[in-house]
Design an enzyme around this catalytic site. Structure first.
Site, PDB file in Angstrom:
ATOM      1  N   HIS A 106      57.257 100.362 107.402  1.00 14.04           N
ATOM      2  CA  HIS A 106      58.246  99.588 106.647  1.00 14.04           C
ATOM      3  C   HIS A 106      58.349  98.154 107.153  1.00 14.04           C
ATOM      4  O   HIS A 106      57.831  97.819 108.214  1.00 14.04           O
ATOM      5  CB  HIS A 106      59.621 100.268 106.687  1.00 14.04           C
ATOM      6  CG  HIS A 106      60.223 100.418 108.039  1.00 14.04           C
ATOM      7  ND1 HIS A 106      60.666  99.354 108.814  1.00 14.04           N
ATOM      8  CD2 HIS A 106      60.468 101.534 108.785  1.00 14.04           C
ATOM      9  CE1 HIS A 106      61.162  99.799 109.938  1.00 14.04           C
ATOM     10  NE2 HIS A 106      61.045 101.133 109.960  1.00 14.04           N
ATOM     11  N   CYS A 128      59.218 104.757 113.570  1.00  8.12           N
ATOM     12  CA  CYS A 128      58.416 104.244 112.460  1.00  8.12           C
ATOM     13  C   CYS A 128      57.462 103.157 112.938  1.00  8.12           C
ATOM     14  O   CYS A 128      57.454 102.785 114.112  1.00  8.12           O
ATOM     15  CB  CYS A 128      59.332 103.687 111.373  1.00  8.12           C
ATOM     16  SG  CYS A 128      60.353 104.941 110.567  1.00  8.12           S
TER      17      CYS A 128
END
Length: 153
Positions: A106, A128
């Site tokens: 992301h 992430c």
């Protein structure tokens, strides 16, 4: 509830593998053996080692797949990684752990007003892989759903 949609795009560069080298903080988009793009990345706050459970702030290691784009995300565009796989679930079950599972590539968190290089200046995610918003746009234009991702230390 998060709105999930399948992402379908033409792979412009023929990217057939995404490789992440956690020790170098680099992500490579591969076409065969050729690197098509290279990105500097930020990882989980405790990046060394394989993710075993929810909250350990580790980025998983192994072979996974980019399986869907999340439209309603806390971050500027994100694409989900298929963690946990069967092996991760089996390990968690044997050790009575929750493996977690909301692992993505992301951009910046929505509402953040920081310079682009802030994204990669330190490890700040919960597991992430973070890149700049501009790089996220480029990534989504170059990969397709189902592209494998290999994450190593």
């Amino acid at each position: 509830m998060t709105l999930l949609t399948l992402f379908s795009a033409v792979s412009i560069a023929g990217v057939d593998l995404v490789k992440v080298d956690k020790s170098k903080r680099r992500m490579y988009l591969m076409e065969g053996k050729e690197v098509v793009r290279e990105y500097r990345v930020a990882l989980g706050r405790s990046p060394k080692g394989h993710k075993r459970q929810e909250g350990d702030q580790k980025t998983p290691e192994g072979r996974y797949y980019l399986d869907f784009v999340i439209e309603d995300s806390q971050y500027y565009k994100s694409i989900h990684i298929s963690y946990p796989n069967l092996r991760d679930r089996a390990y968690a079950r044997v050790h009575n752990l929750d493996p977690g599972g909301d692992i993505k590539i992301h951009g910046l968190k929505n509402g953040e007003r920081r310079p682009a290089n802030y994204v990669q200046s330190f490890d700040w995610t919960d597991g992430c892989i973070a890149i700049t918003n501009q790089e996220m746009d480029e990534l989504l234009s170059l990969v397709t759903i189902g592209t494998p991702i290999e994450i190593v230390w």
